[in-house]
Structure formats: C-alpha cells, structure tokens
Design an enzyme around this catalytic site. Structure first.
Site, PDB file in Angstrom:
ATOM      1  N   GLU A   1       0.793  -1.237   0.000  1.00  0.00           N
ATOM      2  CA  GLU A   1       0.000   0.000   0.000  1.00  0.00           C
ATOM      3  C   GLU A   1       0.822   1.282   0.000  1.00  0.00           C
ATOM      4  O   GLU A   1       0.788   2.069   0.955  1.00  0.00           O
ATOM      5  CB  GLU A   1      -0.959  -0.014   1.192  1.00  0.00           C
ATOM      6  CG  GLU A   1      -1.926  -1.180   1.123  1.00  0.00           C
ATOM      7  CD  GLU A   1      -3.050  -1.120   2.137  1.00  0.00           C
ATOM      8  OE1 GLU A   1      -2.908  -0.438   3.164  1.00  0.00           O
ATOM      9  OE2 GLU A   1      -4.077  -1.756   1.889  1.00  0.00           O
TER      10      GLU A   1
ATOM     11  N   GLU B   1      -5.305  -7.933  -0.882  1.00  0.00           N
ATOM     12  CA  GLU B   1      -6.022  -7.768   0.402  1.00  0.00           C
ATOM     13  C   GLU B   1      -7.473  -7.453   0.120  1.00  0.00           C
ATOM     14  O   GLU B   1      -7.787  -6.641  -0.754  1.00  0.00           O
ATOM     15  CB  GLU B   1      -5.436  -6.611   1.231  1.00  0.00           C
ATOM     16  CG  GLU B   1      -4.261  -6.971   2.080  1.00  0.00           C
ATOM     17  CD  GLU B   1      -3.797  -5.829   2.987  1.00  0.00           C
ATOM     18  OE1 GLU B   1      -4.642  -5.052   3.478  1.00  0.00           O
ATOM     19  OE2 GLU B   1      -2.578  -5.734   3.182  1.00  0.00           O
TER      20      GLU B   1
HETATM   21  O1  LIG Z   1      -2.006  -4.010   7.202  1.00  0.00           O
HETATM   22  C1  LIG Z   1      -3.310  -3.843   6.753  1.00  0.00           C
HETATM   23  C2  LIG Z   1      -3.339  -2.738   5.746  1.00  0.00           C
HETATM   24  O2  LIG Z   1      -2.644  -3.136   4.579  1.00  0.00           O
HETATM   25  C3  LIG Z   1      -4.750  -2.274   5.412  1.00  0.00           C
HETATM   26  O3  LIG Z   1      -4.680  -0.945   4.983  1.00  0.00           O
HETATM   27  C4  LIG Z   1      -5.903  -0.250   4.740  1.00  0.00           C
HETATM   28  C5  LIG Z   1      -6.528  -0.717   3.460  1.00  0.00           C
HETATM   29  O4  LIG Z   1      -7.658   0.012   3.159  1.00  0.00           O
HETATM   30  C6  LIG Z   1      -7.460   1.419   3.028  1.00  0.00           C
HETATM   31  O5  LIG Z   1      -8.687   2.010   2.760  1.00  0.00           O
HETATM   32  C7  LIG Z   1      -9.396   1.496   1.643  1.00  0.00           C
HETATM   33  C8  LIG Z   1      -8.919   2.194   0.387  1.00  0.00           C
HETATM   34  O6  LIG Z   1      -9.705   1.756  -0.720  1.00  0.00           O
HETATM   35  C9  LIG Z   1     -11.088   2.017  -0.582  1.00  0.00           C
HETATM   36  O7  LIG Z   1     -11.725   1.539  -1.770  1.00  0.00           O
HETATM   37  C10 LIG Z   1     -11.623   1.254   0.619  1.00  0.00           C
HETATM   38  O8  LIG Z   1     -13.019   1.508   0.774  1.00  0.00           O
HETATM   39  C11 LIG Z   1     -10.865   1.693   1.879  1.00  0.00           C
HETATM   40  O9  LIG Z   1     -11.257   0.854   2.952  1.00  0.00           O
HETATM   41  C12 LIG Z   1      -6.912   1.971   4.344  1.00  0.00           C
HETATM   42  O10 LIG Z   1      -6.677   3.350   4.224  1.00  0.00           O
HETATM   43  C13 LIG Z   1      -5.624   1.235   4.695  1.00  0.00           C
HETATM   44  O11 LIG Z   1      -5.177   1.667   5.965  1.00  0.00           O
HETATM   45  O12 LIG Z   1      -5.561  -2.224   6.571  1.00  0.00           O
HETATM   46  C14 LIG Z   1      -5.617  -3.333   7.412  1.00  0.00           C
HETATM   47  C15 LIG Z   1      -4.230  -3.538   7.907  1.00  0.00           C
HETATM   48  O13 LIG Z   1      -4.226  -4.557   8.868  1.00  0.00           O
END
Ligand SMILES: O[C@@H]1[C@@H](O)[C@H](O[C@@H]2CO[C@@H](O[C@@H]3CO[C@@H](O)[C@H](O)[C@H]3O)[C@H](O)[C@H]2O)OC[C@H]1O
Length: 476
Positions: free
Chosen positions: A188, A296
């Site tokens: 990410e 993920e």
């Molecule tokens: O280590 C993990 C980590 O990789 C994970 O990161 C999050 C992933 O989602 C992010 O937001 C998404 C971005 O895309 C949109 O379409 C979604 O609706 C959002 O949910 C978020 O910012 C990251 O932090 O999170 C879980 C950790 O355990």
C-alpha cells in the site's frame, strides 16, 4: 520443479498449467498490528515500551515466543485443509535492520521467515513476501510502523536506498526457493506526488537491483494510494519491470465495515456497487492485458463483547458481502489473498480464544481501546466522535475549502482529524499502559501470554472458513 511464473494474465506452474493463488495474509506476525494482537499504536512503540517496562531480556523472550507461536505447524495444516495454496507474509523492515544500524542485517534476520516459508513449502503452499513497512513509512497508516501520519519514505532518499538494499538481501536469500512465489515489493504505497513519480522510480530501482541477483521470482506491484490507483503507471508498464509481474489491487468494500453507508442486503444495486469498485481498481490492468492479484480484501466482524445482540445480524451481512465478492472473483478466476489469517477476534480466520491468559489479562484494556476507538481499522467512534467534532468544525470554518483537501483523498477531513488524534496521539499515551500490564510477570507467565496465540488455543471463524473452503474447491 521450476518457479511459478506470470504468463499473460495468469500465473502458471513449471508445466504451463494455470494456478489460481488463493490464500490469506499472515499479518500481525512479523508485522505486528494494533487490532490484530491488541496493543495501541504501532509495533516499534510497543517494543520500546515493553523493553522499558520489563527490561530488554524479558521483552525479547515475550516477542520471540510470540513469533514462534503465532504461526506453526497446526496453522499450516489447517490452512492446507481448506484447500488454500498461498500465504502472503507481511514483514516489517524493523525485523531485518535497526534504524540505528542501517544496512546491516540483524543476527537471525531470516530465522522466523525461513521457518514459516519451509513449513508452507512442506505442504506445497506458496508464500509471497510482502514488505509491509518501509524505512520512514510508505504511508501514514499504523501498518507502516512509522508512528506518524506522513509517509516520510517519499521524502528521504536514504530511506529509499535502504529499501532497495533490503530487497537485495531478501532476493539473495530466497533466489533459489521455488516455493516463494515472489516479492510484494511494498504494501500500500501512498506516494503524494501527483504523477506518482516517487513510486515509479522506486519500482524501477528495486526491479533493477532484485533482477541483477534473482531474475526468477514474480514481482507483485501494488498500485498507489493503498493499492487502488494505477492511473499514473507508465505506458510501458507491461515490460518496464520485466514481464514476470502481477499488479496488486486491495479490494476492501465499505459494505464490509461498520462505516458502511447503508445496511448490506445483497440487492442488485449493492452488488453492482461492489463490482464497480472492483472493476475500477483493475481497469488499467484489463486495458493492458496484465495479470491482476487481489492482495487484500475482506470484511471485519461484529464481536459479542462490543456489539451484543446485534452481532449475529452484523455478521450475517458481512458474510453476504464476502460471498458476493467471491462470486465476482470466481468468474474472473482471480487470484486473491484475504486479509486476515489470525488475530484476536475482529477479522481473522482464526482468533485467540477469550479463555487464554492473554485475553483474560487484557480484556478490560481492550474494551477501553475499543471505547476510545484507538485503532483505525474498522473503528466505531460513536463514544468519542463528539470529542473531535469541534476540531473538524474549526478546520471547516477557518480553512478555505480547497485547502481542506489533502493527500490521500480517501482520508477526508473528518477522517484525517480523528484518525491522527485517536490512532497516533491517544495511542502513543496508551502504549505505556499496555506495557505496564506486563510488570511483575515471571518468564512462565510471559510464555503463557505468547502461547495464547498458538493455533491450538485459537477459535475458528467457522462460517468464514467454510465459505473460503467452498470457494477454493470450486475455483475455476
Ligand atoms: O495491514 C493492513 C493494511 O494493509 C490495510 O490498509 C488499509 C486498506 O484500506 C485502506 O482504505 C481502503 C482504500 O480503498 C477504498 O476503496 C476502501 O473503501 C478503503 O477501505 C486503508 O486506508 C488502509 O489503511 O488495513 C488493514 C491492515 O491490517
């Protein structure tokens, strides 16, 4: 048996037979995370706090036993029994290199990773090494283990040099290992450059450095902004990093989280929304006929201790989201890695039982963390929202509207203010409290805590696992 490869849009084995990689992320292990094992803040905070509270020797004993127990033979056999074939292993750069002793591999840097890669290989399970946190932090997420909301990785060349160096060490170590499917270079990325120039540059450099040592393993490249955005990837991306490359999306749906804008009923409209988000994320790959990997995804779940009578209903809906996502993926023969294999009961396929020494000891502390919404992931901030509202309003009133929009766009104003305040500021204060709860423990009690994470002490999230098993066994 030769290495797994990318061929066009597919993964293929040495005979050219297509392989659909289905598995889960081993997060919270060599990349500890707050909601996964129950501490506040990030890994480096609690490691420091625990060493300060009980001394470096006892703290090391706890963490070493934690690593031994979190993933072992019972886990891999269970994983195999579901028909899954790939573990994405999240690793934190801190396990390999000390910030005060950069570019020097720590003693036993690969000990735990080798153990798990071998356990998986013995069951014919591939592993993908996912560098989940980078020097300086590649995003402002807690999972970058930087303790700040800035991704300083993008601002310091030396952090980038260290990242490239670390990958050369990993590539050297695993270059001959055919059960390592490949290297997920950076979890990410959140490069704030409007043209994503920093990300493209670091992929160029790391590709060149790895391939001079190891030209065989697949590179798994996340899109920018939390693996969702490929719009600025260059036109020659199909060959720029070689052709043995898969591009990684992270396909979280808000329907699977407490922040869902509506109750998920699996209506045609909602299914269309799920699909549209997924299609949008992979559009660039589809236009270029490139290989897509969903690195993920997955809902979080309600917990009886916090959600009470609503828990079953919440979870029924979350499983609907899960099934509907899987149905979309199945039609595309998509390779995926669900988040998350193990935790203390929010998202994992297996989770630490409430009957363990660890969960009994930290029960009240975890309730407080939940009430204060100290973790960002899937947080329900209903008890503290009003505390932060005045700051949000202040910014809304005093800052010109265009200036309220900062990178990353998925953190809107409210999200940014509350996230920074709760998950960094309040969390930092709580790290000490967490560590102090270990004071006075003897070695055996510390070992008991660590053993609470062993597969044999865990509960299984049966419905999730049966859905995954069904999906793995009917994959096309
Ligand atoms: O280590 C993990 C980590 O990789 C994970 O990161 C999050 C992933 O989602 C992010 O937001 C998404 C971005 O895309 C949109 O379409 C979604 O609706 C959002 O949910 C978020 O910012 C990251 O932090 O999170 C879980 C950790 O355990």
């Amino acid at each position: 048996m030769p290495y797994l490869k990318v061929s066009g849009t597919q993964f293929v084995d040495g005979n050219g037979t297509p392989v659909v990689l289905l598995g889960a992320g081993l997060g919270g292990w060599m990349m500890m995370e707050n909601f996964i094992s129950g501490f506040p803040g990030c890994e480096f905070h609690i490691r420091e706090a625990l060493a300060e509270a009980i001394g470096i020797e006892k703290a090391s004993l706890f963490f070493e036993k934690f690593l031994d127990n979190f993933f072992a033979e019972g886990d891999v056999k269970f994983f195999k029994s579901l028909g899954l074939n790939c573990v994405r292993i999240a690793v934190n750069y801190h396990h390999f290199e000390d910030d005060m002793n950069p570019r020097v591999l720590k003693k036993d840097a690969f000990k735990q990773l080798d153990r798990v890669v071998s356990l998986c290989a013995a069951e014919d399970i591939y592993t993908i090494i996912d560098l989940h946190s980078t020097p300086g932090g590649q995003s402002g997420g807690w999972h970058a283990d930087a303790g700040t909301h800035f991704g300083n990785f993008w601002k310091h060349k030396d952090f980038q040099d260290r990242f490239v160096w670390l990958w050369t060490q990993i590539a050297e170590h695993y270059k001959d290992n055919i059960w390592v499917a490949g290297y997920n270079l950076m979890n990410e990325p959140a490069d704030p450059d409007p043209g994503h120039a920093g990300l493209i540059n670091i992929y160029d450099r790391t590709y060149a450095a790895i391939y001079s040592i190891d030209p065989h393993h697949i590179l798994f490249l996340d899109g920018n902004t939390f693996a969702t955005d490929f719009t600025k990837f260059p036109d020659d991306s199909a060959t720029r990093w070689g052709t043995n490359v898969a591009f990684a999306i992270h396909d979280y749906s808000t329907f699977g989280f407490p922040s869902s804008p509506e109750v998920y009923e699996g209506t045609d409209n909602q299914k269309a929304t799920l699909k549209a988000a997924y299609v949008r994320k992979r559009k660039w790959m589809d236009e270029g006929n490139l290989c897509v990997w969903n690195g993920e995804w997955g809902p979080v779940y309600g917990r009886k201790e916090y959600d009470g009578e609503e828990t079953d209903d919440i979870n029924r809906r979350r499983y609907m989201v899960l099934r509907d996502q899987l149905e979309i993926y199945r039609k595309d023969s998509l390779s995926w890695s669900i988040w998350l294999y193990k935790d203390i009961g929010f998202q994992g396929m297996v989770y630490v039982s409430q009957d363990t020494a660890y969960m009994k000891h930290f029960g009240e502390f975890l309730s407080k963390k939940h009430r204060l919404a100290v973790d960002a992931w899937g947080a329900d901030d209903k008890y503290v929202k009003h505390i932060y509202e005045p700051i949000v309003n202040l910014i809304k009133e005093e800052i010109p509207e265009p200036n309220q929009k900062l990178y990353p766009p998925i953190w809107n104003l409210e999200n940014r203010v509350t996230r920074i305040s709760r998950t960094i500021l309040v969390a930092e204060f709580m790290a000490k409290e967490w560590a102090e709860m270990f004071v006075g423990m003897g070695d055996q009690e510390l070992v008991d805590f660590a053993e609470s994470f062993a597969f044999e002490k865990c509960e299984k999230r049966e419905e999730l696992n049966s859905i995954l098993k069904f999906s793995a066994n009917t994959a096309v």
